[in-house]
Structures are given as structure tokens and as C-alpha cells.
Design a protein around this motif. Structure first.
Motif, PDB file in Angstrom:
ATOM      1  N   PRO A  11     -15.755   4.011  10.947  1.00 24.90           N
ATOM      2  CA  PRO A  11     -15.016   4.378  12.164  1.00 24.90           C
ATOM      3  C   PRO A  11     -13.822   3.455  12.428  1.00 24.90           C
ATOM      4  O   PRO A  11     -12.769   3.911  12.864  1.00 24.90           O
ATOM      5  CB  PRO A  11     -16.056   4.269  13.274  1.00 24.90           C
ATOM      6  CG  PRO A  11     -17.362   4.501  12.571  1.00 24.90           C
ATOM      7  CD  PRO A  11     -17.185   3.868  11.209  1.00 24.90           C
ATOM      8  N   PHE A  12     -13.965   2.155  12.138  1.00 25.21           N
ATOM      9  CA  PHE A  12     -12.857   1.216  12.302  1.00 25.21           C
ATOM     10  C   PHE A  12     -11.741   1.540  11.310  1.00 25.21           C
ATOM     11  O   PHE A  12     -10.562   1.508  11.657  1.00 25.21           O
ATOM     12  CB  PHE A  12     -13.322  -0.228  12.091  1.00 25.21           C
ATOM     13  CG  PHE A  12     -14.245  -0.714  13.166  1.00 25.21           C
ATOM     14  CD1 PHE A  12     -13.751  -1.145  14.387  1.00 25.21           C
ATOM     15  CD2 PHE A  12     -15.608  -0.745  12.956  1.00 25.21           C
ATOM     16  CE1 PHE A  12     -14.592  -1.602  15.380  1.00 25.21           C
ATOM     17  CE2 PHE A  12     -16.470  -1.190  13.936  1.00 25.21           C
ATOM     18  CZ  PHE A  12     -15.964  -1.618  15.154  1.00 25.21           C
ATOM     19  N   PHE A  13     -12.114   1.830  10.064  1.00 26.85           N
ATOM     20  CA  PHE A  13     -11.125   2.191   9.056  1.00 26.85           C
ATOM     21  C   PHE A  13     -10.399   3.475   9.431  1.00 26.85           C
ATOM     22  O   PHE A  13      -9.173   3.567   9.334  1.00 26.85           O
ATOM     23  CB  PHE A  13     -11.771   2.345   7.674  1.00 26.85           C
ATOM     24  CG  PHE A  13     -10.829   2.939   6.668  1.00 26.85           C
ATOM     25  CD1 PHE A  13      -9.780   2.200   6.176  1.00 26.85           C
ATOM     26  CD2 PHE A  13     -10.977   4.247   6.260  1.00 26.85           C
ATOM     27  CE1 PHE A  13      -8.886   2.751   5.267  1.00 26.85           C
ATOM     28  CE2 PHE A  13     -10.091   4.811   5.356  1.00 26.85           C
ATOM     29  CZ  PHE A  13      -9.044   4.060   4.861  1.00 26.85           C
ATOM     30  N   ALA A  14     -11.140   4.477   9.898  1.00 26.58           N
ATOM     31  CA  ALA A  14     -10.536   5.760  10.247  1.00 26.58           C
ATOM     32  C   ALA A  14      -9.527   5.594  11.382  1.00 26.58           C
ATOM     33  O   ALA A  14      -8.435   6.182  11.349  1.00 26.58           O
ATOM     34  CB  ALA A  14     -11.619   6.765  10.622  1.00 26.58           C
ATOM     35  N   LYS A  31      -6.488   3.863   9.941  1.00 27.21           N
ATOM     36  CA  LYS A  31      -5.762   4.790   9.083  1.00 27.21           C
ATOM     37  C   LYS A  31      -4.918   5.746   9.921  1.00 27.21           C
ATOM     38  O   LYS A  31      -3.746   5.986   9.607  1.00 27.21           O
ATOM     39  CB  LYS A  31      -6.754   5.579   8.223  1.00 27.21           C
ATOM     40  CG  LYS A  31      -6.116   6.624   7.334  1.00 27.21           C
ATOM     41  CD  LYS A  31      -7.149   7.360   6.528  1.00 27.21           C
ATOM     42  CE  LYS A  31      -7.866   8.346   7.396  1.00 27.21           C
ATOM     43  NZ  LYS A  31      -8.738   9.278   6.678  1.00 27.21           N
ATOM     44  N   GLU A  32      -5.495   6.283  10.999  1.00 24.44           N
ATOM     45  CA  GLU A  32      -4.751   7.205  11.873  1.00 24.44           C
ATOM     46  C   GLU A  32      -3.562   6.504  12.519  1.00 24.44           C
ATOM     47  O   GLU A  32      -2.492   7.081  12.651  1.00 24.44           O
ATOM     48  CB  GLU A  32      -5.662   7.801  12.934  1.00 24.44           C
ATOM     49  CG  GLU A  32      -6.672   8.785  12.378  1.00 24.44           C
ATOM     50  CD  GLU A  32      -6.019   9.934  11.620  1.00 24.44           C
ATOM     51  OE1 GLU A  32      -5.064  10.532  12.143  1.00 24.44           O
ATOM     52  OE2 GLU A  32      -6.471  10.215  10.491  1.00 24.44           O
ATOM     53  N   LEU A  49      -6.110  -3.099  15.166  1.00 24.75           N
ATOM     54  CA  LEU A  49      -7.094  -2.200  14.561  1.00 24.75           C
ATOM     55  C   LEU A  49      -7.478  -2.691  13.170  1.00 24.75           C
ATOM     56  O   LEU A  49      -8.641  -2.604  12.769  1.00 24.75           O
ATOM     57  CB  LEU A  49      -6.539  -0.779  14.487  1.00 24.75           C
ATOM     58  CG  LEU A  49      -6.254  -0.127  15.834  1.00 24.75           C
ATOM     59  CD1 LEU A  49      -5.561   1.210  15.653  1.00 24.75           C
ATOM     60  CD2 LEU A  49      -7.517   0.024  16.643  1.00 24.75           C
ATOM     61  N   ARG A  50      -6.496  -3.220  12.434  1.00 21.11           N
ATOM     62  CA  ARG A  50      -6.765  -3.794  11.111  1.00 21.11           C
ATOM     63  C   ARG A  50      -7.709  -4.985  11.253  1.00 21.11           C
ATOM     64  O   ARG A  50      -8.659  -5.138  10.484  1.00 21.11           O
ATOM     65  CB  ARG A  50      -5.464  -4.229  10.447  1.00 21.11           C
ATOM     66  CG  ARG A  50      -5.651  -4.848   9.086  1.00 21.11           C
ATOM     67  CD  ARG A  50      -4.313  -5.405   8.579  1.00 21.11           C
ATOM     68  NE  ARG A  50      -4.427  -5.994   7.276  1.00 21.11           N
ATOM     69  CZ  ARG A  50      -4.875  -7.225   7.025  1.00 21.11           C
ATOM     70  NH1 ARG A  50      -5.259  -8.004   8.015  1.00 21.11           N
ATOM     71  NH2 ARG A  50      -4.943  -7.683   5.803  1.00 21.11           N
TER      72      ARG A  50
END
Length: 93
Positions: free
Chosen positions: A30-33, A36-37, A53-54
């Protein structure tokens, strides 16, 4: 040097599927998604807007901040125990 390392969209193709070891969603996916968005919409070449977010994604992966905090708490506990043993009141302040 792999050109895809600095290109978040190209590196997206190399990322895992998002599934964990037991078939469910991976704990950090979920953190990656979310990261990514954000990067899809990022206009700055530095990725500055998406940096928090990164950081959250990398914290999920590696728990660096968590382990740093655990070490700080343990050091403070040792200081307070030593101060109590020597009778100087301790408290860490």
C-alpha cells in the motif's frame, strides 16, 4: 549503471506484484502504491513532492526510524538505571 534505477516509472515494471509470501497483499505494497501514484503526477524531476511517501515506503521496508527510536529508548533506560544505582536522582534532565 542501470538507467531504470532513477526512473520510477520504468522501475515500476520491475517491482513485485504486491502479493506477500502467503498470497495476500504485501505489508508494504500500500505504501508503494501510494508513492507510485504520486510519482505518476509528479512534475518536479527531483520527486520532492512525493518524498514523504517514499520515506514511508522505505520505513515500512527497513524500519530504520523504528530501530533508531528503540536504540534511543534503550540508551535512556540505561542512563536512568545507572543514575539510580549511583544515587544522583537520574531523570535524564
Amino acid at each position: 549503471v542501470d538507467a531504470n534505477v532513477c526512473d520510477p516509472i520504468a522501475s515500476e515494471r520491475k517491482m513485485s506484484s504486491g502479493y506477500g509470501l502467503r498470497g495476500g497483499i504485501g505489508r508494504c505494497y500500500p505504501f508503494f502504491a501510494e508513492y507510485k501514484e504520486c510519482m505518476k503526477k509528479e512534475l518536479s524531476p527531483t520527486g520532492f513532492v512525493c518524498w514523504p511517501l517514499r520515506e514511508d515506503y522505505f520505513e515500512c521496508l527497513h524500519s530504520k526510524r523504528e530501530w533508531d527510536m528503540v536504540r534511543e529508548v534503550q540508551e535512556e533506560e540505561k542512563k536512568q538505571a545507572a543514575a539510580k544505582a549511583t544515587g544522583d536522582g537520574g531523570g535524564g534532565h
